[in-house]
Design a protein around this motif. Sequence first.
Motif, PDB file in Angstrom:
ATOM      1  N   LEU A 105     -21.011   4.561 -15.487  1.00 59.90           N
ATOM      2  CA  LEU A 105     -22.075   3.802 -14.837  1.00 59.90           C
ATOM      3  C   LEU A 105     -22.313   2.476 -15.562  1.00 59.90           C
ATOM      4  O   LEU A 105     -22.513   1.430 -14.937  1.00 59.90           O
ATOM      5  CB  LEU A 105     -23.358   4.640 -14.814  1.00 59.90           C
ATOM      6  N   ASN A 120     -28.327   1.397  -4.293  1.00 61.95           N
ATOM      7  CA  ASN A 120     -26.883   1.324  -4.507  1.00 61.95           C
ATOM      8  C   ASN A 120     -26.110   1.787  -3.273  1.00 61.95           C
ATOM      9  O   ASN A 120     -26.457   2.784  -2.640  1.00 61.95           O
ATOM     10  CB  ASN A 120     -26.496   2.169  -5.719  1.00 61.95           C
ATOM     11  N   ASP A 163     -19.496   0.132 -14.743  1.00 64.40           N
ATOM     12  CA  ASP A 163     -19.644  -0.393 -13.377  1.00 64.40           C
ATOM     13  C   ASP A 163     -20.538  -1.628 -13.372  1.00 64.40           C
ATOM     14  O   ASP A 163     -20.281  -2.597 -12.653  1.00 64.40           O
ATOM     15  CB  ASP A 163     -20.237   0.677 -12.456  1.00 64.40           C
ATOM     16  N   SER A 223     -22.248   1.204  -3.245  1.00 68.89           N
ATOM     17  CA  SER A 223     -20.927   1.571  -3.737  1.00 68.89           C
ATOM     18  C   SER A 223     -20.696   0.909  -5.090  1.00 68.89           C
ATOM     19  O   SER A 223     -21.317  -0.102  -5.412  1.00 68.89           O
ATOM     20  CB  SER A 223     -19.848   1.120  -2.742  1.00 68.89           C
ATOM     21  N   ALA A 224     -19.774   1.491  -5.872  1.00 66.61           N
ATOM     22  CA  ALA A 224     -19.383   0.877  -7.135  1.00 66.61           C
ATOM     23  C   ALA A 224     -18.420  -0.274  -6.913  1.00 66.61           C
ATOM     24  O   ALA A 224     -18.148  -1.044  -7.836  1.00 66.61           O
ATOM     25  CB  ALA A 224     -18.744   1.923  -8.047  1.00 66.61           C
ATOM     26  N   GLN A 245     -19.422  -5.393 -12.230  1.00 69.10           N
ATOM     27  CA  GLN A 245     -20.215  -6.071 -11.202  1.00 69.10           C
ATOM     28  C   GLN A 245     -20.689  -7.434 -11.685  1.00 69.10           C
ATOM     29  O   GLN A 245     -20.551  -8.447 -10.988  1.00 69.10           O
ATOM     30  CB  GLN A 245     -21.408  -5.177 -10.854  1.00 69.10           C
ATOM     31  N   PRO A 305     -25.560  -0.443  -9.872  1.00 65.79           N
ATOM     32  CA  PRO A 305     -24.961   0.892  -9.946  1.00 65.79           C
ATOM     33  C   PRO A 305     -25.953   2.022 -10.201  1.00 65.79           C
ATOM     34  O   PRO A 305     -25.691   3.167  -9.847  1.00 65.79           O
ATOM     35  CB  PRO A 305     -23.960   0.769 -11.106  1.00 65.79           C
TER      36      PRO A 305
END
Length: 432
Positions: free
Chosen positions: A243, A182, A246, A184-185, A250, A177
């Motif tokens: 962030l 990067n 995220d 996409s989230a 992930q 992220p």
Amino acid sequence: MRIKKLVSLEKKKYSIWFYVVLVVIPFLMILLLELSLRVINYGDDYSTFVEIEEISPGDYFLNPDLPKKYFSGTTAIPSVIPDPFTKEKSENTIRIFVFGGSTTAGYPYPTNASFPRQIKRKLEMFYPKNKIEVVNLGVSAVNSYFIYDILPDVIQQKPDLIILYAGHNEFYGALGPASSENISASPGIVKTILYLREFKTYQLVYNFVKSISGLFSGGEDVTRGTLMKQMIKDQEILLNSELYNDGLIQFRENISETISLCNDENIPVIVGELVSNLKQKPLSRTHHGALKLFEDANEILQEGDTSRALVLFEEAKDKDQLRFRAPEDFNKILYELEPSHNLKLVKIKKGFESNSSDKITGYDLMVDHLHPNLDGYKLMADLFYEAVDELLKVRFDKNEKVSEHAIDNYLSDNFPFTRYDSTLANIKIEIL
């Protein structure tokens, strides 16, 4: 009369096959383009494993070009470990794949010092009747996307077990992220793009767009510096920010799905608890209390209260907004996954604490913020080996006639490490 003809044309209906052909033709053209590009060997081959006949015919290696799939915007592409394994697995082969980043690769030391290589040497002593293949898939600056993406190809190679040590690169590593790579989230979107990158047509379109944008931007933007310096887009990540969360999502999703895929194939999974150098001063420019916590921890440690100091050191690490060191939330995720997933969690962090002079992981086992020194890598290998041996001795014939202490002494006396290796490692640390 003319009006009647127009009306009849408007009412005319085409066969369903007409519309089918309209839809199929573009796909046929793309397919033809894809096949043509493959015939002329356009672009990069992102096969996970390749045979390099001029080096070792009959063996597979991790594809040296594979990292390009994850690093499209950096000039420094990380290398892979050239660990061969046979294309056709024999019945007496013990095959282990080890996933991770630079720590798994053995940074800053050569491959012989890495914990996968040390596990291999020890297994060869205790399982002499078996061919031992411990394949190091560690690549610098990759995270859980890399692991999840290549896992299906790894499963096809019939591993007896899989080892994971990953998490430190989750934010800044490829596709993370806060990474310059990067996309996409959303993990789903990222995985779709990774799938498309394997097609030559996608590579052709991407290279065309990149070359056109380069013309308008006055040439390619070349960033200098270390690989991780090039990878960082958003430097400072506040604890519990969007962030930050995220990165947690992930990590949880990719690791969980990775273990589930292994469970579906009845492949045992060993996961290492993440360990960091807690005595590394917070690295971010804006500290948000991290530096004060770190200073308080040092004062309390000098007073002899190691338990309280450990808590403060961990809080300082987690509030350090430059997130090279994995936060404790990642270890919490691993602990949450352990009872619901069929995995063996190795207490690497606790092992480092137990073997540190004041029970707090610092420079006695680390060379920098998160990479172990030689003693640290030896400790990691021993901790992982215990879990590996526990799983293997049920299925394979272990040599019980020799003591582990005798084997450890022999391996230590014959450790393949030179002064050149030590000097090269010191240079790497200075560069970092």
